[in-house]
Write a protein that holds these residues in place. Structure first.
Motif, PDB file in Angstrom:
ATOM      1  N   ILE A   1       9.157  29.587  23.901  1.00 24.28           N
ATOM      2  CA  ILE A   1       8.742  30.740  23.110  1.00 24.28           C
ATOM      3  C   ILE A   1       8.624  30.413  21.624  1.00 24.28           C
ATOM      4  CG2 ILE A   1       9.400  33.054  22.353  1.00 24.28           C
ATOM      5  CD1 ILE A   1       8.243  32.991  25.122  1.00 24.28           C
ATOM      6  N   ALA A   2       9.651  29.781  21.047  1.00 28.05           N
ATOM      7  CA  ALA A   2       9.614  29.502  19.605  1.00 28.05           C
ATOM      8  C   ALA A   2       8.456  28.568  19.222  1.00 28.05           C
ATOM      9  CB  ALA A   2      10.957  28.929  19.151  1.00 28.05           C
ATOM     10  N   PRO A   3       8.243  27.437  19.910  1.00 25.96           N
ATOM     11  CA  PRO A   3       7.079  26.611  19.560  1.00 25.96           C
ATOM     12  C   PRO A   3       5.747  27.314  19.807  1.00 25.96           C
ATOM     13  CG  PRO A   3       8.667  25.351  20.843  1.00 25.96           C
ATOM     14  CD  PRO A   3       9.101  26.784  20.900  1.00 25.96           C
ATOM     15  N   LEU A   4       5.706  28.206  20.821  1.00 30.02           N
ATOM     16  CA  LEU A   4       4.477  28.965  21.043  1.00 30.02           C
ATOM     17  C   LEU A   4       4.180  29.862  19.842  1.00 30.02           C
ATOM     18  CD1 LEU A   4       2.186  29.805  22.974  1.00 30.02           C
ATOM     19  CD2 LEU A   4       3.739  31.538  23.916  1.00 30.02           C
ATOM     20  N   ALA A   5       5.198  30.514  19.316  1.00 28.79           N
ATOM     21  CA  ALA A   5       5.019  31.345  18.125  1.00 28.79           C
ATOM     22  C   ALA A   5       4.565  30.498  16.934  1.00 28.79           C
ATOM     23  CB  ALA A   5       6.321  32.075  17.802  1.00 28.79           C
ATOM     24  N   GLN A   6       5.145  29.321  16.781  1.00 28.76           N
ATOM     25  CA  GLN A   6       4.746  28.433  15.688  1.00 28.76           C
ATOM     26  C   GLN A   6       3.299  27.986  15.843  1.00 28.76           C
ATOM     27  OE1 GLN A   6       7.746  25.396  16.036  1.00 28.76           O
ATOM     28  NE2 GLN A   6       9.398  26.914  15.842  1.00 28.76           N
ATOM     29  N   SER A   7       2.884  27.740  17.102  1.00 29.27           N
ATOM     30  CA  SER A   7       1.507  27.342  17.360  1.00 29.27           C
ATOM     31  C   SER A   7       0.541  28.477  17.041  1.00 29.27           C
ATOM     32  CB  SER A   7       1.356  26.906  18.821  1.00 29.27           C
ATOM     33  OG  SER A   7       0.042  26.477  19.100  1.00 29.27           O
ATOM     34  N   VAL A   8       0.929  29.715  17.341  1.00 28.30           N
ATOM     35  CA  VAL A   8       0.078  30.873  17.056  1.00 28.30           C
ATOM     36  C   VAL A   8      -0.087  31.063  15.546  1.00 28.30           C
ATOM     37  CG1 VAL A   8      -0.026  33.395  17.174  1.00 28.30           C
ATOM     38  CG2 VAL A   8       0.552  32.076  19.214  1.00 28.30           C
ATOM     39  N   LEU A   9       1.019  30.938  14.816  1.00 26.75           N
ATOM     40  CA  LEU A   9       0.971  31.131  13.360  1.00 26.75           C
ATOM     41  C   LEU A   9       0.392  29.930  12.624  1.00 26.75           C
ATOM     42  CD1 LEU A   9       4.422  32.855  12.677  1.00 26.75           C
ATOM     43  CD2 LEU A   9       2.163  33.932  12.822  1.00 26.75           C
ATOM     44  N   GLY A  10       0.358  28.765  13.300  1.00 33.98           N
ATOM     45  CA  GLY A  10      -0.111  27.564  12.628  1.00 33.98           C
ATOM     46  C   GLY A  10       0.871  27.048  11.605  1.00 33.98           C
ATOM     47  N   ARG A  11       2.159  27.269  11.857  1.00 34.61           N
ATOM     48  CA  ARG A  11       3.211  26.842  10.920  1.00 34.61           C
ATOM     49  C   ARG A  11       4.298  26.098  11.667  1.00 34.61           C
ATOM     50  NH1 ARG A  11       5.394  31.880   7.900  1.00 34.61           N
ATOM     51  NH2 ARG A  11       6.884  30.266   7.278  1.00 34.61           N
ATOM     52  N   ASP A  12       4.821  25.051  11.029  1.00 35.96           N
ATOM     53  CA  ASP A  12       5.903  24.262  11.611  1.00 35.96           C
ATOM     54  C   ASP A  12       7.130  24.367  10.723  1.00 35.96           C
ATOM     55  OD1 ASP A  12       4.372  23.045  13.814  1.00 35.96           O
ATOM     56  OD2 ASP A  12       3.266  22.058  12.190  1.00 35.96           O
ATOM     57  N   PRO A  13       8.323  24.611  11.303  1.00 37.57           N
ATOM     58  CA  PRO A  13       9.542  24.702  10.481  1.00 37.57           C
ATOM     59  C   PRO A  13       9.888  23.388   9.803  1.00 37.57           C
ATOM     60  CG  PRO A  13      10.072  24.754  12.821  1.00 37.57           C
ATOM     61  CD  PRO A  13       8.588  24.871  12.724  1.00 37.57           C
ATOM     62  N   THR A  14       9.504  22.264  10.434  1.00 36.67           N
ATOM     63  CA  THR A  14       9.648  20.939   9.848  1.00 36.67           C
ATOM     64  C   THR A  14       8.269  20.290   9.847  1.00 36.67           C
ATOM     65  OG1 THR A  14      11.913  20.704  10.663  1.00 36.67           O
ATOM     66  CG2 THR A  14      10.775  18.691  10.045  1.00 36.67           C
ATOM     67  N   PRO A  15       7.857  19.648   8.764  1.00 37.35           N
ATOM     68  CA  PRO A  15       6.507  19.068   8.718  1.00 37.35           C
ATOM     69  C   PRO A  15       6.256  18.102   9.877  1.00 37.35           C
ATOM     70  CG  PRO A  15       7.526  19.005   6.550  1.00 37.35           C
ATOM     71  CD  PRO A  15       8.594  19.445   7.502  1.00 37.35           C
ATOM     72  N   VAL A  16       5.088  18.204  10.477  1.00 40.17           N
ATOM     73  CA  VAL A  16       4.657  17.285  11.532  1.00 40.17           C
ATOM     74  C   VAL A  16       3.707  16.280  10.883  1.00 40.17           C
ATOM     75  CG1 VAL A  16       3.466  17.053  13.732  1.00 40.17           C
ATOM     76  CG2 VAL A  16       4.951  19.029  13.323  1.00 40.17           C
ATOM     77  N   ILE A  17       4.113  15.013  10.862  1.00 41.50           N
ATOM     78  CA  ILE A  17       3.409  13.989  10.092  1.00 41.50           C
ATOM     79  C   ILE A  17       2.151  13.503  10.802  1.00 41.50           C
ATOM     80  CG2 ILE A  17       3.633  11.719   9.017  1.00 41.50           C
ATOM     81  CD1 ILE A  17       5.334  13.916   7.750  1.00 41.50           C
ATOM     82  N   GLY A  18       2.235  13.341  12.110  1.00 38.32           N
ATOM     83  CA  GLY A  18       1.150  12.705  12.850  1.00 38.32           C
ATOM     84  C   GLY A  18       0.006  13.631  13.180  1.00 38.32           C
ATOM     85  N   PRO A  19      -0.982  13.114  13.888  1.00 42.91           N
ATOM     86  CA  PRO A  19      -2.145  13.922  14.280  1.00 42.91           C
ATOM     87  C   PRO A  19      -1.780  14.956  15.338  1.00 42.91           C
ATOM     88  CG  PRO A  19      -2.242  11.760  15.322  1.00 42.91           C
ATOM     89  CD  PRO A  19      -1.085  11.721  14.367  1.00 42.91           C
ATOM     90  N   ARG A  20      -2.704  15.882  15.562  1.00 45.67           N
ATOM     91  CA  ARG A  20      -2.476  16.943  16.542  1.00 45.67           C
ATOM     92  C   ARG A  20      -2.278  16.375  17.943  1.00 45.67           C
ATOM     93  NH1 ARG A  20      -0.523  22.080  16.709  1.00 45.67           N
ATOM     94  NH2 ARG A  20      -1.653  23.402  18.182  1.00 45.67           N
ATOM     95  N   SER A  21      -2.874  15.220  18.210  1.00 41.86           N
ATOM     96  CA  SER A  21      -2.746  14.609  19.527  1.00 41.86           C
ATOM     97  C   SER A  21      -1.300  14.261  19.852  1.00 41.86           C
ATOM     98  CB  SER A  21      -3.610  13.349  19.613  1.00 41.86           C
ATOM     99  OG  SER A  21      -3.223  12.405  18.619  1.00 41.86           O
ATOM    100  N   ASP A  22      -0.486  13.964  18.836  1.00 39.98           N
ATOM    101  CA  ASP A  22       0.929  13.684  19.085  1.00 39.98           C
ATOM    102  C   ASP A  22       1.675  14.945  19.498  1.00 39.98           C
ATOM    103  OD1 ASP A  22       0.567  11.050  18.561  1.00 39.98           O
ATOM    104  OD2 ASP A  22       1.500  11.042  16.584  1.00 39.98           O
ATOM    105  N   THR A  23       1.287  16.087  18.933  1.00 40.03           N
ATOM    106  CA  THR A  23       1.884  17.358  19.356  1.00 40.03           C
ATOM    107  C   THR A  23       1.483  17.681  20.790  1.00 40.03           C
ATOM    108  OG1 THR A  23       1.859  18.177  17.078  1.00 40.03           O
ATOM    109  CG2 THR A  23       2.096  19.805  18.822  1.00 40.03           C
ATOM    110  N   VAL A  24       0.226  17.403  21.144  1.00 38.93           N
ATOM    111  CA  VAL A  24      -0.227  17.600  22.526  1.00 38.93           C
ATOM    112  C   VAL A  24       0.587  16.739  23.471  1.00 38.93           C
ATOM    113  CG1 VAL A  24      -2.161  17.295  24.121  1.00 38.93           C
ATOM    114  CG2 VAL A  24      -2.565  18.240  21.836  1.00 38.93           C
ATOM    115  N   LEU A  25       0.773  15.460  23.120  1.00 40.73           N
ATOM    116  CA  LEU A  25       1.539  14.553  23.974  1.00 40.73           C
ATOM    117  C   LEU A  25       2.996  14.997  24.067  1.00 40.73           C
ATOM    118  CD1 LEU A  25       1.802  11.979  25.639  1.00 40.73           C
ATOM    119  CD2 LEU A  25       2.100  10.695  23.491  1.00 40.73           C
TER     120      LEU A  25
END
Length: 489
Positions: A93-117
């Motif tokens: 639930i929490a990462p889904l909410a972050q994905s909807v808002l387009g915001r990460d509580p901690t910066p994600v350095i890599g490309p979007r493909s790393d989040t997909v993986l």
């Protein structure tokens, strides 16, 4: 049919009450599986509805389905239940909410493909966990030596009570009294820093502070749980001042050293779940209610409890401009940190093949003896990211990936599912058919279930100190000899 599948005669009334509670829980269960994930996904936000979003929605609904299966089962599956509660909230639930808002509580350095993986690997780990549970049902029949069940040694239990009083008392004295325990976690950390004489940015000082706090909190909790078990299951104990008075004192001590103001929220969840499951060891209704209310507490109260992390002049208020804002907090940065771990490994660090795990297991070895001792995984990735605050999570998925790669991660969760199912079965058997006051497993399993929140969130290095202290406490009071003079009655 296994023993745990048969309804025990003493549980017949409880089974009837369970049917009623199951009927009343159905609306909440429907909300957990479908309404809440879809409601979150339908909220407006700046996030991209891409593959990562769809995978995150799948993770939330899969974990929600499995959590519902735990809640609806009349058999208490403590370790499995807390696993799926964590997965639903922190990985769903929490990462889904972050994905909807387009915001990460901690910066994600890599490309979007790393989040997909990372999201796909989280789903893989959950499926592997379920396969491990299925494999546990087909355990081969081996000839095993029958051992006496682990019992609490009465005299040693009082030694543990004394250790708890001494450890908590020393922690209170070193911090200058009771007042600091009701201020903030930041001031507690500063107080430990001053008491140990080591700055918090030195790893040795952090380990010393963690051990000081561990000995001040863990023995107090375990002593309270074992005495609570004794009182719950023995009328004679409830009439004995030698049991009631130490228990009352431990209640007060735990309200000081293990309160939710000065402790991390995941540790307080450990205390809460362990205490509830120990006080109501044979109640399916309490088990079901704990998992259901855990969702409400984590979603509604956890974000606002962040107020107690900082001193009065530096705390951060939760922005309520969106219904999803409370879920975009640092406590729910697991998916982002897993993605950062994947990027870190691909950037040249690779896999350590057990080296990180060895640092967690051998946490007590000083760096003066082992100069190349691995850093905390969250710290290691955080420093690579250039973060000033490296107190970051490192979920079990990331820990296993960093050490052993994809196959090792899948194998780790398969083994975890197997272990969780075996422990849950043994717990049910020993708490239903063996309601003895000195039943060690009846207290240890609720503690394992509660502490699994911390182990799953990571990093492991931060969690092992309290595990070692708890293991020493359990070893102190455990006996396998059936001696009437040493039994709890």
């Amino acid at each position: 049919m296994d023993l745990h599948d048969r309804t025990h005669p003493q549980e017949a009334p409880g089974v009837r009450r369970t049917a009623l509670s199951r009927a009343t829980a159905l609306p909440l269960i429907f909300g957990v599986v479908a309404l809440l994930p879809l409601a979150v996904a339908a909220q407006p936000g700046d996030g991209v509805r891409d593959t990562a979003f769809l995978l995150q929605l799948t993770v939330a609904m899969y974990a929600g389905t499995r959590l519902c299966a735990m809640v609806l089962s009349w058999r208490r599956r403590l370790v499995q239940g807390t696993f799926w509660l964590f997965c639903y909230l922190a990985m769903g639930i929490a990462p889904l909410a972050q994905s909807v808002l387009g915001r990460d509580p901690t910066p994600v350095i890599g490309p979007r493909s790393d989040t997909v993986l990372a999201t796909a690997l989280v789903l893989l780990g959950m499926v592997a966990f379920d396969i491990g549970v299925l494999l546990s049902r087909h355990r081969p029949a081996l000839r095993r030596r029958v051992r006496e069940p682990a019992r609490v040694h009465r005299t040693r239990l009082y030694v543990l009570v004394a250790v708890a009083y001494a450890g908590s008392g020393l922690l209170i004295v070193r911090l200058g009294g009771l007042g600091l325990f009701f201020t903030s976690r930041e001031e507690i950390s500063d107080g430990l820093d001053i008491a140990s004489g080591a700055p918090l940015d030195e790893v040795t000082g952090e380990v010393g502070n963690a051990m000081m706090r561990g000995f001040g909190t863990v023995p107090a909790l375990l002593a309270l749980l074992f005495l609570t078990r004794w009182l719950v299951t023995s009328r004679q104990a409830r009439r004995s001042p030698s049991v009631v008075l130490p228990w009352a004192g431990l209640v007060i001590i735990n309200c000081v050293v293990n309160n939710p103001v000065s402790n991390p929220r995941y540790w307080f969840l450990t205390v809460l779940f362990a205490l509830l499951f120990t006080m109501f060891p044979r109640s399916p209704v309490m088990y079901r209610s704990s998992l259901a209310l855990g969702v409400v507490i984590a979603l509604l109260l956890f974000p606002f409890a962040d107020r107690f992390r900082y001193a009065d002049d530096g705390h951060r208020l939760v922005d309520a401009s969106s219904a999803l804002e409370p879920l975009v907090i640092k406590d729910y940065d697991q998916i982002g940190m897993f993605a950062n771990t994947l990027t870190y490994a691909d950037d040249g660090a690779g896999h350590s093949y057990g080296r990180q795990l060895s640092g967690s297991v051998l946490f007590f070895v000083p760096r003066a003896i082992w100069p190349e001792k691995p850093l905390d995984s969250g710290v290691r990735v955080g420093e690579w990211m250039g973060m000033t605050n490296t107190n970051l999570s490192s979920p079990l998925w990331a820990e296993l990936w960093l050490d052993f790669g994809p196959l090792g991660m899948a194998g780790g969760f398969l083994g975890l599912g197997y272990f969780a199912a075996r422990v849950d079965r043994r717990y049910v058997r020993l708490t239903v058919d063996d309601p003895a006051p000195g039943n060690v497993l009846a207290v240890v399993v609720p503690v394992i279930a509660g502490y699994s929140f911390i182990l799953l969130r990571g990093p492991l290095l931060q969690a092992t100190g309290r595990i070692a202290i708890a293991a020493l406490c359990v070893a102190l009071i455990t006996t396998f000899r059936e001696s009437p003079s040493h039994q709890l009655r």
